[in-house]
Design a protein around this motif. Sequence first.
Motif, PDB file in Angstrom:
ATOM      1  N   ARG A 151      24.634   0.419   9.841  1.00  0.00           N
ATOM      2  CA  ARG A 151      25.621   0.682  10.914  1.00  0.00           C
ATOM      3  C   ARG A 151      24.982   1.465  12.060  1.00  0.00           C
ATOM      4  O   ARG A 151      25.237   1.186  13.231  1.00  0.00           O
ATOM      5  N   LEU A 152      24.150   2.439  11.727  1.00  0.00           N
ATOM      6  CA  LEU A 152      23.456   3.213  12.766  1.00  0.00           C
ATOM      7  C   LEU A 152      22.466   2.340  13.531  1.00  0.00           C
ATOM      8  O   LEU A 152      22.350   2.451  14.755  1.00  0.00           O
ATOM      9  N   ASP A 153      21.754   1.463  12.818  1.00  0.00           N
ATOM     10  CA  ASP A 153      20.847   0.522  13.479  1.00  0.00           C
ATOM     11  C   ASP A 153      21.613  -0.332  14.483  1.00  0.00           C
ATOM     12  O   ASP A 153      21.195  -0.494  15.629  1.00  0.00           O
ATOM     13  N   LEU A 154      22.739  -0.876  14.028  1.00  0.00           N
ATOM     14  CA  LEU A 154      23.560  -1.737  14.881  1.00  0.00           C
ATOM     15  C   LEU A 154      24.046  -0.985  16.110  1.00  0.00           C
ATOM     16  O   LEU A 154      23.947  -1.481  17.238  1.00  0.00           O
ATOM     17  N   LEU A 155      24.544   0.211  15.909  1.00  0.00           N
ATOM     18  CA  LEU A 155      25.047   1.023  17.017  1.00  0.00           C
ATOM     19  C   LEU A 155      23.949   1.293  18.044  1.00  0.00           C
ATOM     20  O   LEU A 155      24.161   1.150  19.257  1.00  0.00           O
ATOM     21  N   GLU A 156      22.771   1.645  17.578  1.00  0.00           N
ATOM     22  CA  GLU A 156      21.652   1.930  18.478  1.00  0.00           C
ATOM     23  C   GLU A 156      21.256   0.689  19.295  1.00  0.00           C
ATOM     24  O   GLU A 156      21.023   0.771  20.499  1.00  0.00           O
ATOM     25  N   ILE A 157      21.200  -0.449  18.637  1.00  0.00           N
ATOM     26  CA  ILE A 157      20.850  -1.697  19.323  1.00  0.00           C
ATOM     27  C   ILE A 157      21.886  -2.033  20.388  1.00  0.00           C
ATOM     28  O   ILE A 157      21.542  -2.351  21.533  1.00  0.00           O
ATOM     29  N   ILE A 158      23.158  -1.953  20.027  1.00  0.00           N
ATOM     30  CA  ILE A 158      24.225  -2.315  20.965  1.00  0.00           C
ATOM     31  C   ILE A 158      24.270  -1.345  22.143  1.00  0.00           C
ATOM     32  O   ILE A 158      24.446  -1.764  23.288  1.00  0.00           O
ATOM     33  N   ARG A 159      24.103  -0.080  21.885  1.00  0.00           N
ATOM     34  CA  ARG A 159      24.069   0.901  22.991  1.00  0.00           C
ATOM     35  C   ARG A 159      22.934   0.592  23.966  1.00  0.00           C
ATOM     36  O   ARG A 159      23.112   0.654  25.168  1.00  0.00           O
ATOM     37  N   TYR A 160      21.770   0.296  23.430  1.00  0.00           N
ATOM     38  CA  TYR A 160      20.610  -0.006  24.264  1.00  0.00           C
ATOM     39  C   TYR A 160      20.889  -1.226  25.154  1.00  0.00           C
ATOM     40  O   TYR A 160      20.654  -1.203  26.360  1.00  0.00           O
ATOM     41  N   ILE A 161      21.408  -2.293  24.551  1.00  0.00           N
ATOM     42  CA  ILE A 161      21.688  -3.508  25.319  1.00  0.00           C
ATOM     43  C   ILE A 161      22.804  -3.264  26.326  1.00  0.00           C
ATOM     44  O   ILE A 161      22.732  -3.728  27.472  1.00  0.00           O
ATOM     45  N   ALA A 162      23.833  -2.525  25.937  1.00  0.00           N
ATOM     46  CA  ALA A 162      24.991  -2.283  26.804  1.00  0.00           C
ATOM     47  C   ALA A 162      24.613  -1.532  28.075  1.00  0.00           C
ATOM     48  O   ALA A 162      25.248  -1.725  29.116  1.00  0.00           O
ATOM     49  N   GLU A 163      23.588  -0.689  28.007  1.00  0.00           N
ATOM     50  CA  GLU A 163      23.129   0.019  29.205  1.00  0.00           C
ATOM     51  C   GLU A 163      22.632  -0.951  30.261  1.00  0.00           C
ATOM     52  O   GLU A 163      22.677  -0.662  31.445  1.00  0.00           O
ATOM     53  N   ARG A 164      22.163  -2.106  29.829  1.00  0.00           N
ATOM     54  CA  ARG A 164      21.611  -3.101  30.733  1.00  0.00           C
ATOM     55  C   ARG A 164      22.580  -4.233  31.026  1.00  0.00           C
ATOM     56  O   ARG A 164      22.617  -4.758  32.129  1.00  0.00           O
ATOM     57  N   SER A 165      23.347  -4.620  29.997  1.00  0.00           N
ATOM     58  CA  SER A 165      24.266  -5.745  30.155  1.00  0.00           C
ATOM     59  C   SER A 165      25.388  -5.664  29.118  1.00  0.00           C
ATOM     60  O   SER A 165      25.201  -6.067  27.968  1.00  0.00           O
ATOM     61  N   PRO A 166      26.568  -5.173  29.518  1.00  0.00           N
ATOM     62  CA  PRO A 166      27.683  -5.085  28.572  1.00  0.00           C
ATOM     63  C   PRO A 166      28.061  -6.438  27.951  1.00  0.00           C
ATOM     64  O   PRO A 166      28.373  -6.512  26.767  1.00  0.00           O
ATOM     65  N   GLY A 167      27.979  -7.484  28.737  1.00  0.00           N
ATOM     66  CA  GLY A 167      28.312  -8.811  28.210  1.00  0.00           C
ATOM     67  C   GLY A 167      27.341  -9.256  27.133  1.00  0.00           C
ATOM     68  O   GLY A 167      27.746  -9.794  26.095  1.00  0.00           O
TER      69      GLY A 167
END
Length: 93
Positions: free
Chosen positions: A12-28
């Motif tokens: 879950r922490l891995d997933l959260l970190e990945i999504i946060r990183y991508i969301a900073e660049r592209s929420p979609g």
Amino acid sequence: MTLHVVWTQNARLDLLEIIRYIAERSPGAARAVKSALDAAPQAAATAPYLYRNGRVPGTREIVVHPNYVIVYSVTDRIEVLNVLHSRQCYPSE
């Protein structure tokens, strides 16, 4: 028979970190990647041995996207252990 899917805290922490990183660049893009990563273990729940053997004995791997791999184990359930970026060091356990 469909197995129950359980995500470990590490996964879950891995997933959260990945999504946060991508969301900073592209929420979609973050939403699309999250959806794909969330759905992948459900496919394993119906066919647990469909995906390749993991690099750590007793694990299996789902390549969800060229950049992301879900590591899981099969017991009486599917236990998602890690979500890794393909360039990330592979955990030893």
